[in-house]
Design an enzyme around this catalytic site. Structure first.
Site, PDB file in Angstrom:
ATOM      1  N   CYS A  96      27.042   1.256  23.088  1.00  0.00           N
ATOM      2  CA  CYS A  96      27.429   0.705  24.395  1.00  0.00           C
ATOM      3  C   CYS A  96      27.196  -0.805  24.422  1.00  0.00           C
ATOM      4  O   CYS A  96      26.144  -1.279  24.857  1.00  0.00           O
ATOM      5  CB  CYS A  96      26.658   1.399  25.517  1.00  0.00           C
ATOM      6  SG  CYS A  96      27.245   0.953  27.160  1.00  0.00           S
ATOM      7  N   THR A 341      28.162  14.011  49.608  1.00  0.00           N
ATOM      8  CA  THR A 341      29.456  14.626  49.918  1.00  0.00           C
ATOM      9  C   THR A 341      30.113  13.865  51.059  1.00  0.00           C
ATOM     10  O   THR A 341      29.426  13.289  51.907  1.00  0.00           O
ATOM     11  CB  THR A 341      29.308  16.112  50.313  1.00  0.00           C
ATOM     12  OG1 THR A 341      30.602  16.653  50.575  1.00  0.00           O
ATOM     13  CG2 THR A 341      28.431  16.292  51.549  1.00  0.00           C
ATOM     14  N   TYR A 342      31.426  13.844  51.040  1.00  0.00           N
ATOM     15  CA  TYR A 342      32.203  13.229  52.111  1.00  0.00           C
ATOM     16  C   TYR A 342      33.072  14.288  52.787  1.00  0.00           C
ATOM     17  O   TYR A 342      33.955  13.967  53.569  1.00  0.00           O
ATOM     18  CB  TYR A 342      33.073  12.097  51.544  1.00  0.00           C
ATOM     19  CG  TYR A 342      32.250  11.057  50.817  1.00  0.00           C
ATOM     20  CD1 TYR A 342      31.630  10.020  51.511  1.00  0.00           C
ATOM     21  CD2 TYR A 342      32.057  11.120  49.430  1.00  0.00           C
ATOM     22  CE1 TYR A 342      30.858   9.068  50.853  1.00  0.00           C
ATOM     23  CE2 TYR A 342      31.283  10.182  48.767  1.00  0.00           C
ATOM     24  CZ  TYR A 342      30.687   9.156  49.480  1.00  0.00           C
ATOM     25  OH  TYR A 342      29.910   8.224  48.824  1.00  0.00           O
ATOM     26  N   THR A 353      32.071  21.099  49.495  1.00  0.00           N
ATOM     27  CA  THR A 353      32.176  20.972  48.024  1.00  0.00           C
ATOM     28  C   THR A 353      30.895  21.395  47.306  1.00  0.00           C
ATOM     29  O   THR A 353      30.754  21.148  46.106  1.00  0.00           O
ATOM     30  CB  THR A 353      32.511  19.515  47.635  1.00  0.00           C
ATOM     31  OG1 THR A 353      31.447  18.660  48.102  1.00  0.00           O
ATOM     32  CG2 THR A 353      33.821  19.065  48.245  1.00  0.00           C
ATOM     33  N   GLU A 418      36.366   9.940  43.754  1.00  0.00           N
ATOM     34  CA  GLU A 418      35.884  11.299  43.511  1.00  0.00           C
ATOM     35  C   GLU A 418      35.569  11.504  42.028  1.00  0.00           C
ATOM     36  O   GLU A 418      34.630  12.218  41.663  1.00  0.00           O
ATOM     37  CB  GLU A 418      36.927  12.313  43.990  1.00  0.00           C
ATOM     38  CG  GLU A 418      37.069  12.325  45.517  1.00  0.00           C
ATOM     39  CD  GLU A 418      38.234  13.166  46.010  1.00  0.00           C
ATOM     40  OE1 GLU A 418      38.002  14.098  46.802  1.00  0.00           O
ATOM     41  OE2 GLU A 418      39.382  12.901  45.592  1.00  0.00           O
TER      42      GLU A 418
END
Length: 447
Positions: A96, A341-342, A353, A418
């Site tokens: 990385c 969560t939305y 979800t 998302e």
């Protein structure tokens, strides 16, 4: 060459935007969420690509920055330049360059010797002695035993690590390994001042720099139709699973479903070319990589039952005892990402979800050989498509193999934010799994 009026060569940024996967317009953070970016700018003097992408989820970013600040800057058992160097060694395991360059700058600012960045051989023996733990944590943490801890901390070990120093180093390494997953999984572009982030050559249509993340061309209209169907099917499955939770399943069947899941063959991406020499000089045994916890037809290591050693009941208190407040910071981060969560999915609002987030978390722990007795692993196969499993396994186990094609193939109708959310779950689940194996080994040593 690009030149100013005075004839001085001026570097030109190679990439537009923080990510090669996510269009720059998707990462424009407006309104109250800008506060976290201003705070980051005031503390770091810049808002880097990592922060900009993570800011799509400001509640998570806030606790992430607090944890990273504590690990690298606040009072602790390790000197600041050592902390950055340990992070460099960890990032190099996953090739990385983004994190290696970030921590190299921090290492030099903290007074580190430049020769250490040229070769591991220039480092103190005490730092060098972390190499075995570093490679196991990065690639196969289930192999970490009490003996690995003893070799570093027991009386007679030379040079000897204190338990407080070792836990600080372990968390730094595991934190950086998991952050490599996020960097690769979100296709982060090099910063404009990083090697690979700028050029002095004028752009040419026929010689545009080709990112290792570049996506393959796709049929947009067909993708849209298929993606919409994919979301509808997933939502229907989630509802059905929630309704079936009342059904009892024998313990034998639960174990059998776990074993099927962890032994499933998910082929990963084509191996990239060798990393640059500036990376290889910071890695011992570069050929040591992830291997499936349970290869088919082979004797596998014993599964870690979450009930026997868990973060909540064992790991949290041990970390807090050896490195005050760090257990609290890590726990907050785990809690935030687990509960984040939305209540939406793609274009649908008001969606629960929870089952999907839990399936993702438990699938990653399954890849690391950790089993929850009370979880039905049949849910993983129902909710996680093969394309998503491929992305998750690549990112969690060898993130340097992540490509744009793998990123764009899963959840094709979902928002990029998302997909970043999924990246956060993978990162934190991977971090917790690696820590659990090491903390268990430390607990056994202390008995």
């Amino acid at each position: 060459m690009f030149s100013s009026k005075g004839g001085v060569d001026v570097p030109q940024a190679l990439a537009s935007g923080p990510s090669a996967f996510i269009p720059a317009k998707e990462i424009q953070i407006e309104g109250p969420h800008r506060d976290i970016l201003i705070e980051s700018f005031l503390s770091l003097g810049r808002v880097d690509h990592l922060t900009m992408v993570m800011a799509l989820h400001p509640a998570y970013l806030s606790c992430f920055l607090r944890t990273q600040h504590a690990l690298l800057e606040l009072d602790g058992p390790l000197p600041r330049h050592w902390r950055h160097y340990i992070s460099i060694m960890a990032a190099a395991r996953h090739h990385c360059s983004y994190l290696v360059q970030q921590h190299s700058a921090g290492f030099l600012e903290a007074g580190g010797e430049e020769s250490w960045l040229r070769n591991l051989k220039h480092t103190p023996e005490k730092l060098h002695s972390l190499q075995t733990l570093n490679k196991l944590l990065a690639h196969r943490p289930w192999l970490i035993t009490q003996q690995h801890i003893e070799e570093l901390v027991c009386p007679g070990a030379e040079p000897r690590w204190s338990l407080a120093e070792l836990i600080h180093a372990v968390i730094l390494m595991a934190h950086t390994h998991s952050l490599c997953s996020f960097v690769w999984g979100c296709g982060l572009n090099a910063e404009p001042d990083h090697v690979g982030g700028y050029t002095f050559q004028p752009p040419s249509p026929t010689h545009l720099p080709r990112s290792p993340h570049s996506p393959a061309p796709e049929d947009g209209r067909q993708e849209l139709v298929d993606g919409a169907v994919e979301v509808e099917v997933l939502m229907k499955r989630m509802v059905e699973l929630q309704q079936q939770q009342e059904e009892e399943c024998t313990q034998e069947e639960m174990v059998s479903r776990f074993e099927r899941e962890r032994s499933e063959s998910i082929p990963t991406a084509v191996v990239r070319g060798a990393p640059p020499d500036r990376m290889l000089c910071l890695v011992e045994e570069p050929e040591f990589r992830y291997e499936d916890f349970s290869p088919r037809g082979e004797q596998s290591p014993p599964t870690m039952r979450a009930q026997d050693y868990s973060w909540e009941d064992h790991g949290f208190s041990l970390v807090n005892r050896l490195l005050p407040d760090m257990g609290q910071l890590l726990d907050e981060k785990f809690q935030v990402v687990s509960n984040l969560t939305y209540h939406r999915m793609a274009t649908h609002e008001g969606v629960d979800t929870c089952t999907l987030r839990k399936a993702l978390w438990n699938y990653i722990h399954c890849l690391y050989g950790i089993r929850y007795d009370d979880y039905d692993y049949g849910s993983v196969n129902v909710l996680l498509q093969r394309s998503l499993k491929l992305f998750v396994k690549t990112m969690a186990c060898h993130p340097e193999q992540t490509t744009a094609q793998i990123y764009h193939t899963f959840w094709r109708h979902f928002k990029h934010s998302e997909k970043v959310h999924a990246n956060l779950i993978v990162m934190e689940a991977r971090l917790q799994a690696a820590l659990l194996y090491t903390l268990r080994a430390i607990t056994h040593y202390m008995r």
